[in-house]
Design an enzyme around this catalytic site. Structure first.
Site, PDB file in Angstrom:
ATOM      1  N   TYR A 211      -2.052  10.865   2.819  1.00  0.00           N
ATOM      2  CA  TYR A 211      -2.863  11.212   1.648  1.00  0.00           C
ATOM      3  C   TYR A 211      -2.834  12.722   1.397  1.00  0.00           C
ATOM      4  CZ  TYR A 211      -4.827   6.497   1.947  1.00  0.00           C
ATOM      5  OH  TYR A 211      -4.987   5.132   1.977  1.00  0.00           O
TER       6      TYR A 211
ATOM      7  N   HIS B 117      -6.992  -6.833  -0.950  1.00  0.00           N
ATOM      8  CA  HIS B 117      -6.005  -5.776  -0.747  1.00  0.00           C
ATOM      9  C   HIS B 117      -4.986  -6.114   0.334  1.00  0.00           C
ATOM     10  CE1 HIS B 117      -4.311  -1.779  -0.563  1.00  0.00           C
ATOM     11  NE2 HIS B 117      -4.531  -1.746   0.739  1.00  0.00           N
TER      12      HIS B 117
ATOM     13  N   ASP C 150       0.850  -1.186   0.000  1.00  0.00           N
ATOM     14  CA  ASP C 150       0.000   0.000   0.000  1.00  0.00           C
ATOM     15  C   ASP C 150       0.894   1.247   0.000  1.00  0.00           C
ATOM     16  OD1 ASP C 150      -2.977   0.860   0.385  1.00  0.00           O
ATOM     17  OD2 ASP C 150      -1.921   1.954   1.967  1.00  0.00           O
TER      18      ASP C 150
END
Length: 555
Positions: A467, A525, A334
């Protein structure tokens, strides 16, 4: 009958599939020696092998004594030893056999310990003081990480199946003989344990014996597809490195060998690598798993600039410098995957090899970025941009948050999936999700509580800042040359990742000439948690091959 509190495993024929007799028979056939020649020497109560196993002599002292015994035995049988015969060759064959640990036994030991049983391995071993001791040392370290007690005959002065060996084991564990169960492949060993009042299982078939043990202990049968052993927070070494005032990195460490640094993603922890840490360590690597910046026990200010890829890379270099690690193999998932690609591009001299789970090197193909935007699956990242909004939703009910996040690919038909598209329009990532979510098969209740404890005090502000630094990341990327990744690289894709689609990795070979690939189709994921055994097989196989090639090139 007293309840069983401890399970004791024999070493030869149980913890490792082979036995000394099998090694002797194979070598006798190979060297054209009479059947039983070597086993007769091993069975001598005062012979060199027996004295070594009782710790009266070391391996270095035992070898010449055993050479003399072989010559005398050959003379007594009126035979000639084969040309080039060497006891050292016999020792090497026994050493090879003893390093072949049965993974199913390790899994069973982990299950037993998780269920409250004490575990031990009782082994007839000698003291290694000659030649290569790395293998035996790694073996003992591996066993020590899985069992409460590893009792070697050379340390006690007694051999299995002598009564004193059993008594010493239960004394160390704090149980009685009647509370212990002995698992052995040798019938004489089973009879000896029964005479001492112990419960026993005779291993005639490894799978059947473990099935019987699982049934007696009330556990599920351990099979080849079950999860590999994991490590708990109290079973690893913890360390802290101050990067600069206000920035501290927490890491856990296990194993010896070439360093491998594991970097997790959002919203995770070093603990997300719990299945990989022991497996990589036992494969011969020094494993360091980070709490990434702003996660868990790794601290950092809330300034968004602290979480840019540029700053992250600089901090990681400081970490390597302070740990005196000149070059490292990086493994990321990730956001951790994005970071390891950046490191390989910008600081290639510090990166020996690089692995990414799920996260492609996006700029390898600009068309892929356009495709991802057209799909709208990254809308959740837009939702994450405004400070305080996503925090309020994710911190409202931590138990529900992690139950929703961690969902296995095999549960996609029974658990409502998270849609990462249209998040802003519907007003939240979890809007439409039921309030009561069952616990995913990827987590135990203890796992869930650990993740919750990491976010209870600090919340999601710092992890979400990864982010919020995306604008700075794009500016940094566009301001520097688009270097190729020239170090060995592995890209592992997952067939059912709803966001990081395997197709996004198309064209990576253009920027990574030395790229290998792995793919796990039935995987979502959370690759290292969803399919830990398969993930470990891919990682360890590639790492051993890559580091093996590097050693050849250095010669």
């Amino acid at each position: 009958m007293e309840p069983t509190k401890a399970v004791l495993f024999g070493f030869w024929g149980v913890t490792v599939p082979s036995s000394p007799d099998a090694v002797f028979a194979s070598l006798e056939k190979q060297q054209n020696l009479p059947e039983g020649f070597l086993s007769s020497l091993a069975s001598r109560k005062d012979g060199a092998l027996s004295r070594a196993e009782r710790g009266k002599v070391t391996l270095f002292q035992m070898i010449p004594d055993l050479e003399v015994e072989c010559v005398e035995e050959a003379r007594a049988r009126a035979i000639s030893l084969p040309s080039g015969w060497s006891v050292r060759h016999l020792v090497d064959k026994l050493r090879e056999a003893m390093l072949d640990v049965n993974p199913a036994v390790l899994k069973m030991a982990a299950r037993l310990r998780d269920s409250g049983y004490l575990t031990a391995v009782l082994a007839n071993h000698w003291i290694y003081d000659s030649g290569d001791t790395e293998g035996p040392a790694r073996l003992l370290s591996q066993l020590g990480g899985h069992f409460d007690l590893v009792l070697q005959s050379c340390r006690t002065g007694h051999r299995v199946p002598e009564a004193s060996m059993f008594s010493s084991a239960v004394q160390h564990l704090g149980v009685t003989l009647q509370q212990a169960l002995w698992v052995d492949a040798d019938e004489d060993g089973v009879k000896a344990a029964e005479r001492e009042g112990m419960k026993t299982i005779l291993v005639e078939n490894g799978t059947d014996a473990l099935s019987k043990l699982a049934s007696l202990a009330g556990l599920q049968v351990v099979d080849a597809d079950s999860k590999p052993p994991s490590c708990k927070p109290n079973e690893v070494s913890h360390g802290y490195v101050t990067i600069r005032p206000g920035v501290r990195t927490h890491y856990v460490e296990m194993g010896e060998g070439p360093p491998v640094l594991l970097c997790h993603g959002f919203p995770e922890s070093w603990y997300s690598w719990r299945y990989q840490i022991p497996a990589l360590a036992h494969a011969g690597f020094r494993v360091l798993a980070l709490d990434m910046k702003g996660y868990g026990e790794s601290t950092a200010p809330t300034d968004i600039s602290e979480y840019s890829q540029e700053q992250m890379c600089k901090d990681l270099i400081v970490f390597l410098d302070k740990m005196a690690i000149p070059q490292v193999t990086l493994v990321g998932h990730d956001w951790g995957g994005a970071l390891v690609w950046s490191m390989a591009q910008v600081y290639p001299e510090r990166v020996r090899a690089v692995v990414s789970l799920n996260t492609p090197l996006f700029d390898a193909n600009p068309a892929v970025l356009q495709k991802s935007q057209d799909l709208g699956i990254f809308d959740y990242q837009v939702y994450f941009q405004k400070p305080g909004v996503a925090e309020a939703e994710l911190e409202k009910n931590l138990e529900r948050t992690f139950k929703i996040f961690f969902s296995s690919s095999c549960e996609r038909d029974t658990r409502p999936p998270i849609s990462t598209a249209g998040v802003c329009a519907r007003g939240g990532l979890f809007v439409g999700q039921p309030e009561d979510i069952p616990l995913t098969s990827m987590l135990t209740e203890a796992d869930l509580q650990f993740y919750m404890s990491r976010y209870k005090d600090q919340g999601f502000r710092r992890p979400l800042n990864w982010y919020r630094a995306m604008g700075a990341n794009m500016k940094w990327t566009s301001s520097r040359p688009n270097h190729k990744v020239l170090v060995p690289a592995l890209m592992v894709t997952a067939g059912h990742d709803p966001v990081l689609l395997p197709s996004f990795s198309e064209g990576m070979e253009d920027l990574i000439p030395n790229l290998s690939r792995g793919h796990i189709e039935e995987c979502g994921h959370w690759t290292q948690l969803d399919r830990p055994a398969e993930t470990n097989r891919i990682l360890i196989g590639w790492l051993k091959e890559t580091h093996g090639k590097a050693k050849l090139n250095e010669k």
